[in-house]
Design a protein around this motif. Structure first.
Motif, PDB file in Angstrom:
ATOM      1  N   ASP A  35     -68.142 -20.609 -10.400  1.00 29.48           N
ATOM      2  CA  ASP A  35     -66.800 -21.082 -10.742  1.00 29.48           C
ATOM      3  C   ASP A  35     -65.783 -20.885  -9.611  1.00 29.48           C
ATOM      4  O   ASP A  35     -64.645 -21.349  -9.728  1.00 29.48           O
ATOM      5  CB  ASP A  35     -66.268 -20.330 -11.972  1.00 29.48           C
ATOM      6  CG  ASP A  35     -67.203 -20.426 -13.163  1.00 29.48           C
ATOM      7  OD1 ASP A  35     -67.687 -21.536 -13.434  1.00 29.48           O
ATOM      8  OD2 ASP A  35     -67.437 -19.392 -13.820  1.00 29.48           O
ATOM      9  N   ASP A  37     -65.291 -21.921  -6.317  1.00 32.27           N
ATOM     10  CA  ASP A  37     -64.686 -23.077  -5.644  1.00 32.27           C
ATOM     11  C   ASP A  37     -63.874 -23.924  -6.631  1.00 32.27           C
ATOM     12  O   ASP A  37     -62.778 -24.403  -6.305  1.00 32.27           O
ATOM     13  CB  ASP A  37     -65.774 -23.948  -4.996  1.00 32.27           C
ATOM     14  CG  ASP A  37     -66.451 -23.240  -3.837  1.00 32.27           C
ATOM     15  OD1 ASP A  37     -65.791 -22.396  -3.194  1.00 32.27           O
ATOM     16  OD2 ASP A  37     -67.635 -23.512  -3.591  1.00 32.27           O
ATOM     17  N   TYR A  38     -64.411 -24.082  -7.820  1.00 25.74           N
ATOM     18  CA  TYR A  38     -63.722 -24.866  -8.850  1.00 25.74           C
ATOM     19  C   TYR A  38     -62.363 -24.263  -9.181  1.00 25.74           C
ATOM     20  O   TYR A  38     -61.341 -24.965  -9.202  1.00 25.74           O
ATOM     21  CB  TYR A  38     -64.617 -24.917 -10.094  1.00 25.74           C
ATOM     22  CG  TYR A  38     -63.990 -25.569 -11.303  1.00 25.74           C
ATOM     23  CD1 TYR A  38     -63.894 -26.957 -11.391  1.00 25.74           C
ATOM     24  CD2 TYR A  38     -63.508 -24.800 -12.357  1.00 25.74           C
ATOM     25  CE1 TYR A  38     -63.334 -27.558 -12.513  1.00 25.74           C
ATOM     26  CE2 TYR A  38     -62.951 -25.395 -13.483  1.00 25.74           C
ATOM     27  CZ  TYR A  38     -62.861 -26.769 -13.548  1.00 25.74           C
ATOM     28  OH  TYR A  38     -62.305 -27.370 -14.651  1.00 25.74           O
ATOM     29  N   SER A  39     -62.321 -22.952  -9.419  1.00 24.53           N
ATOM     30  CA  SER A  39     -61.068 -22.282  -9.779  1.00 24.53           C
ATOM     31  C   SER A  39     -60.068 -22.325  -8.630  1.00 24.53           C
ATOM     32  O   SER A  39     -58.874 -22.558  -8.829  1.00 24.53           O
ATOM     33  CB  SER A  39     -61.348 -20.831 -10.181  1.00 24.53           C
ATOM     34  OG  SER A  39     -62.181 -20.774 -11.321  1.00 24.53           O
ATOM     35  N   ASN A  41     -59.875 -24.574  -6.287  1.00 28.38           N
ATOM     36  CA  ASN A  41     -59.357 -25.944  -6.129  1.00 28.38           C
ATOM     37  C   ASN A  41     -58.325 -26.300  -7.198  1.00 28.38           C
ATOM     38  O   ASN A  41     -57.366 -27.026  -6.917  1.00 28.38           O
ATOM     39  CB  ASN A  41     -60.519 -26.945  -6.174  1.00 28.38           C
ATOM     40  CG  ASN A  41     -61.335 -26.920  -4.892  1.00 28.38           C
ATOM     41  OD1 ASN A  41     -60.828 -26.538  -3.835  1.00 28.38           O
ATOM     42  ND2 ASN A  41     -62.597 -27.310  -4.980  1.00 28.38           N
ATOM     43  N   LEU A  42     -58.500 -25.793  -8.391  1.00 29.95           N
ATOM     44  CA  LEU A  42     -57.498 -26.028  -9.436  1.00 29.95           C
ATOM     45  C   LEU A  42     -56.148 -25.442  -9.034  1.00 29.95           C
ATOM     46  O   LEU A  42     -55.101 -26.082  -9.209  1.00 29.95           O
ATOM     47  CB  LEU A  42     -57.963 -25.426 -10.763  1.00 29.95           C
ATOM     48  CG  LEU A  42     -59.139 -26.103 -11.464  1.00 29.95           C
ATOM     49  CD1 LEU A  42     -59.526 -25.314 -12.719  1.00 29.95           C
ATOM     50  CD2 LEU A  42     -58.795 -27.550 -11.843  1.00 29.95           C
ATOM     51  N   ARG A 100     -56.414 -20.695 -15.268  1.00 28.42           N
ATOM     52  CA  ARG A 100     -57.316 -21.367 -14.320  1.00 28.42           C
ATOM     53  C   ARG A 100     -58.469 -20.452 -13.902  1.00 28.42           C
ATOM     54  O   ARG A 100     -59.440 -20.914 -13.299  1.00 28.42           O
ATOM     55  CB  ARG A 100     -56.534 -21.766 -13.057  1.00 28.42           C
ATOM     56  CG  ARG A 100     -55.393 -22.746 -13.267  1.00 28.42           C
ATOM     57  CD  ARG A 100     -55.881 -24.069 -13.782  1.00 28.42           C
ATOM     58  NE  ARG A 100     -54.990 -25.171 -13.479  1.00 28.42           N
ATOM     59  CZ  ARG A 100     -55.112 -26.379 -13.984  1.00 28.42           C
ATOM     60  NH1 ARG A 100     -56.089 -26.640 -14.842  1.00 28.42           N
ATOM     61  NH2 ARG A 100     -54.280 -27.346 -13.655  1.00 28.42           N
TER      62      ARG A 100
END
Length: 529
Positions: A35, A37-39, A41-42, A100
């Motif tokens: 999670d 990179d996803y977090s 980027n958010l 996030r």
């Protein structure tokens, strides 16, 4: 936002804060490695950045996220992400950021269930409680500012807190909130729809809230922790639907159902009538947690038995409010006994003791009697339930409530005496922190402040009679610390008196005889023969 890269020191600090928050979330188990990179980027998108912090981060992750959040919120406030840099708007952005950095509700639920099955319910609740802290849903930085002390009373130690964890709104925000239409969604702050909700000026953000499903008596309920944790592991159990509070036999059964599942927690309900009820009567809910309240240590005064309920002990205990304590290893028998007492109390009147179950208002019959019930388990697995008798009648002498803090106590507390305070933990308003400090200055010899406090527009004017009484009754304090200690003792005594005001049967021979009369009316006899 125009800023897309770290072209200013402030932008670089914000990007650093994002990077450290992602590391914090990973370290605390809020997210997993997949999670990260996803977090990140958010958050980059939220703050208008096109790339992350590019330098290597070697600093240790802080224990709490608040300093990093403050850096990021300061940046957001300077770049128009919130309308004004006030606590209310900062909290809205704070929750969004942490939302996030959390697992989805279904993933949290799954993790809790696995932990419960593998390690037991205590391990599962400890994990979920820490999750609520680490996600900043529970603001421990604010909770730590609360004032707390114990007051030795004739009923044992009473706990006193001055609540500073719940942020106050500015006058402008209060005015704005009044202009908004009544809430339609979520209907109240307890509704399940709060999970993930962005909030508004008159409703807190809840992106970092997670709740757990719970079945009580075959009905769907939810479990969460209170963001203000007035005591250890302070939890809230609320109905799946937005239905009003109503105390019935089913309510008592739900409390016992909960302590079957969570035997290390107590669970209690506020009364279901105005004045003696809690602050939210529109949504059926309970409060529980892992804390030994003063009421639990209240000793037995007089015991009763009933032929219909063998194996159930029924005691009056020494407490400023009117408490009937039931105990038994037989859950159903205890429930039947508690239900019979509650049903009898709802229609019981004793004019000699100033207790009237009903009155008429505009031709309608108005009920006044109810209870504050509390359930817990013993170490041996037995069940215990306190039924605290309540009555919400008013009079010309006591328009706010006969069994409610009387007016001479309103300078300390005028709000309802709810479940938590019934159990002996005072939650006093935050204004008292400054006011009591100033009164300590007066008792320590500040005559100029004393003279100023006697003016009707002074913040201490509400305490005028009390200050005068303190000056007359107490010797001159040697210093401010001694004066502050005296004040704490006096506040503790006032809160004890407030609980006595709320007790329907007073701590007099006549009052206790009337209490015994109520139990005798149902066929209970003393266990002394």
């Amino acid at each position: 936002m125009d800023m897309t890269t770290a072209s200013t020191p402030e932008a670089k600090q914000a990007l650093y804060a994002i990077e450290m928050l992602v590391k914090y979330a990973l370290q605390k188990g809020l997210i997993r490695e997949a999670d990260v990179d996803y977090s990140r980027n958010l958050l980059l998108e939220d703050f208008g950045f096109s790339e992350p912090y590019l330098e290597e981060v070697k600093d240790e992750v802080p224990e709490g996220p608040q300093s990093l959040l403050d850096t990021l919120i300061d940046y957001g406030a300077a770049h128009g992400l919130i309308p004004e840099n006030t606590d209310t708007y900062r909290d809205l952005l704070d929750a969004k950021i942490m939302g996030r950095l959390m697992a989805r509700p279904s993933e949290v639920e799954q993790a809790f269930q696995i932990l419960k099955e593998e390690q037991g319910i205590e391990a599962a609740t400890s994990w979920f409680y820490n999750l609520s802290i680490d996600s900043n849903y529970i603001r421990m930085d604010r909770v730590a500012k609360n004032e707390y002390w114990k007051h030795p009373s004739e009923y044992g130690d009473i706990e006193i807190t001055i609540n500073l964890s719940k942020p106050e709104k500015s006058p402008k925000e209060i005015a704005m909130a009044k202009l908004l239409p009544p809430p339609v969604y979520p209907k109240c702050q307890l509704c399940r729809e709060n999970v993930g909700y962005a909030g508004r000026v008159n409703h807190p953000a809840r992106q970092n809230l997670r709740i757990l499903p719970l079945e009580l008596n075959g009905e769907p309920w939810f479990f969460q922790y209170s963001p203000y944790v007035y005591y250890n592991e302070h939890c809230i159990v609320f109905h799946r639907e937005h239905v009003p509070m109503k105390l019935t036999t089913e309510t008592l059964a739900r409390l016992l159902s909960f302590v079957d599942i969570y035997p290390h927690y107590f669970l209690g309900s506020n009364a279901d009538l105005p004045i003696v009820g809690g602050s939210i009567l529109t949504h059926d809910h309970f409060q529980g947690g892992r804390h030994n309240f003063p009421i639990q240590n209240a000793p037995r005064v007089l015991g009763f038995v009933h032929s219909q309920f063998p194996g159930v002990s029924v005691d009056i205990v020494k407490w400023p409010m009117s408490v009937i304590r039931l105990a038994s290893k037989d859950r159903q028998r205890l429930l039947d006994c508690a239900s019979q007492i509650y049903e009898a109390w709802k229609s019981y009147s004793d004019p000699e003791a100033d207790i009237l179950a009903f009155s008429e208002t505009d031709g309608a019959r108005v009920r006044h009697n109810t209870v504050t019930p509390i359930a817990r388990r013993h170490a041996d697995g037995g069940y215990e339930m306190d039924l605290v008798l309540r009555n919400n009648r008013t009079s010309a002498a006591h328009p706010e409530g006969i069994f409610h803090p009387h007016r001479e106590m309103h300078h300390i507390k005028k709000e309802n005496i709810g479940l938590i305070e019934v159990m002996g933990l005072a939650i006093l308003p935050g204004r008292l922190k400054v006011e009591l400090d100033l009164i300590a200055d007066i008792l320590a010899g500040n005559e100029e402040l004393y003279a100023a406090s006697r003016q009707p527009d002074h913040p201490l004017a509400v305490h005028g009679e009390w200050i005068q009484s303190l000056r007359e009754r107490l010797p001159a304090a040697s210093d401010k610390a001694e004066a502050a200690e005296w004040i704490r003792r006096e506040v503790g005594q006032k809160f004890t008196t407030i609980l006595e005001h709320a007790g329907v049967y007073k701590q007099t021979a006549e009052g206790q005889q009337a209490f015994k009369r109520f139990l005798s009316s149902m066929g209970f006899v003393t266990d002394q023969g």
